[in-house]
Scaffold this active site. Structure first.
Site, PDB file in Angstrom:
ATOM      1  N   VAL A   1     100.994  38.968  60.907  1.00  0.00           N
ATOM      2  CA  VAL A   1     101.413  38.053  62.162  1.00  0.00           C
ATOM      3  C   VAL A   1     101.037  36.495  61.702  1.00  0.00           C
ATOM      4  O   VAL A   1     100.084  36.235  61.322  1.00  0.00           O
ATOM      5  CB  VAL A   1     100.705  38.424  63.510  1.00  0.00           C
ATOM      6  N   CYS A   2     101.769  35.718  61.621  1.00  0.00           N
ATOM      7  CA  CYS A   2     101.859  34.399  61.399  1.00  0.00           C
ATOM      8  C   CYS A   2     100.632  33.729  62.316  1.00  0.00           C
ATOM      9  O   CYS A   2     101.045  33.644  63.746  1.00  0.00           O
ATOM     10  CB  CYS A   2     103.045  33.498  61.374  1.00  0.00           C
ATOM     11  N   VAL A   3      99.883  33.120  61.943  1.00  0.00           N
ATOM     12  CA  VAL A   3      98.844  32.550  62.735  1.00  0.00           C
ATOM     13  C   VAL A   3      99.159  31.237  63.523  1.00  0.00           C
ATOM     14  O   VAL A   3      98.671  31.299  64.618  1.00  0.00           O
ATOM     15  CB  VAL A   3      97.404  32.097  61.680  1.00  0.00           C
TER      16      VAL A   3
ATOM     17  N   ALA B   1     101.272  32.696  66.270  1.00  0.00           N
ATOM     18  CA  ALA B   1     100.587  33.511  67.232  1.00  0.00           C
ATOM     19  C   ALA B   1      99.719  32.581  68.292  1.00  0.00           C
ATOM     20  O   ALA B   1      99.683  32.829  69.324  1.00  0.00           O
ATOM     21  CB  ALA B   1      99.616  34.478  66.205  1.00  0.00           C
TER      22      ALA B   1
END
Lengths: 119, 111, 121, 98
Positions: A77-79, A82
């Protein structure tokens, strides 16, 4: 063959996550490898443990977690995406991890094919 | 939300001490954050901090370390255009520490 | 990771109406750090991303258009705009905030064929 | 090269853009784009024209879900998810025209 998958839309709103899931399942059945599934844009919402669909609907989040467990998938999941959308380690479903956009680029470098699912 | 007090005025920061409202920044705030970070601000430090602010003004992002290093070298001379120089000034990294002192947003999208 | 791949980012969406343009730009900036062969193409409403004079105060949103001008410093130098898309929107190269190469549809298609990784958001 | 379209060509320009830019190769219609693979729609002619230049595929489960599996334009090939995978694997690269 090694596939990299990008998912840009959240669950339930758009079919993207469903299509990506069925694509991954079919690829694994055919003996291919899924190098990484990268969740970007609203796609990060696929990782929310707090999702509770009605019982007669598919559970998109749980389905990803299960597939990840069975096949040791790397669900990233892309920080940055997110943090914008309130997805944090505390509400991450099993099998997902939060990391940087570099993971997407690396998937592009390592995988034989990249397929994007989105709106 | 956390905040810091500088010169009798309160400035909002995030949990890690980054300034929330970039427009509120002034050199006193920079000095205050530097002190918290245990960085002794010299002219060389200000050169980098001011450069970062100008860069942000122009491009609306904080530059990647690689880009910053190159740009610093071009503007202030080759002897300053290397990461060793920048890390000597800001031991915790020019991206994290210098941006914080400059009042810029926390660099996201870390590799 | 010594092998260099050809990455193409296809931008076909306008800015602000959705977040895709902004988050696409974020990927491009990261990709630049990996020393790959990066090109950006702007087709359809994607060309609006490069329109000069964007003023976003009124919609209380960050104006990220100046960031396209930073790409050069990131060694991302291959920016292509489709001629047909530009013309269909009544725009010309002078309306754009960065230097680009204008390509016809078919040249764009050829370039796309040559890529290893094509990403569009 | 494989071109993946996922929006109805009756309301969205993605397919048009793909046909304008893309050179040749294969097109796969998925999700709402499957409406483009059906007979009698306003864009049937466009699809038939494109067949000269591209091999056109449609994702059958998406067409079935939408109640139109019995109206496929002749010459459009149906694939299941496994076929989708093989299309991606069999082409050098792919682009999703989102």
């Amino acid at each position: 063959m090694k596939f990299g998958i990008v998912i840009n839309e959240g669950p339930y709103q758009h079919q993207a996550s469903d299509t990506a899931y069925l694509f991954c399942k079919a690829a694994l059945e055919k003996g291919h490898e899924i190098f990484r599934v990268f969740f970007y844009h609203d796609g990060v919402n696929n990782a929310s443990r707090l999702t509770e669909p009605p019982q007669d609907d598919r559970n998109i989040v749980a389905r990803w977690s299960k597939l990840a467990e069975e096949h040791k998938l790397d669900l990233v999941v892309c920080v940055a995406a997110a943090l914008r959308r309130g997805i944090k380690d505390e509400n991450l479903a099993p099998g997902f991890r939060i990391s940087g956009l570099g993971q997407l680029v690396e998937a592009g470098i390592q995988a034989d094919r990249m397929v994007t699912f989105g709106d | 939300m956390a905040s810091i007090e500088v010169g009798g005025k309160s400035y909002e920061t995030d949990e890690e001490g980054y300034l929330v409202n970039l427009a509120e920044w002034n050199p006193d705030v920079g000095n205050y954050i530097a002190k918290e970070e245990k960085v002794d601000m010299t002219d060389n430090h200000w050169e980098v901090v001011n450069f970062l602010r100008e860069y942000y003004d122009e491009y609306q992002i904080a530059p990647a370390v690689r880009v910053l290093t190159k740009a610093i070298g071009k503007k202030f001379g080759a002897e300053k255009g290397n990461s060793q120089y920048l890390y000597d000034l800001f031991p915790y990294g020019p991206a994290k520490q210098a941006c914080k002192i400059a009042g810029l947003p926390k660099p996201t999208g870390c590799v | 990771m010594s092998d260099i791949k050809k990455f193409m980012f296809v931008n076909r969406k306008a800015p602000y109406g959705t977040i895709y343009a902004l988050e696409s730009l974020e990927v491009v900036l990261i990709t630049a750090a990996f020393d790959q062969d990066v090109s950006l193409v702007f087709i359809d409403d994607g060309v609006y991303q490069l329109k000069k004079g964007q003023q976003t105060k009124g919609i209380e949103t960050k104006n990220f258009s100046p960031t396209y001008r930073a790409l050069d410093g990131y060694d991302v130098e291959k920016l292509y705009v489709e001629k047909e898309s530009l013309e269909a929107r009544g725009l010309s190269e002078e309306d754009l905030l960065v230097d680009v190469t204008v390509l016809g549809s078919k040249e764009m298609g050829e370039l796309m064929d040559q890529q290893d990784v094509v990403l569009s958001f | 090269m494989l071109h993946i379209i996922n929006k109805s060509p009756l309301t969205n320009g993605s397919l048009d853009c793909c046909l304008r830019v893309a050179e040749s190769g294969a097109i796969l219609l998925i999700e709402d784009a499957v409406y483009g693979a059906t007979k009698g729609s306003a864009i049937e002619g466009k699809i038939r024209d494109a067949m000269g230049q591209f091999k056109i595929h449609v994702l059958l489960p998406d067409l079935e879900a939408r109640g139109l599996a019995d109206r496929i334009i002749e010459g459009v090939t149906t694939v299941d998810y496994g076929g989708f995978v093989e299309l991606v694997a069999g082409n050098k690269n792919c682009q999703s025209w989102l």
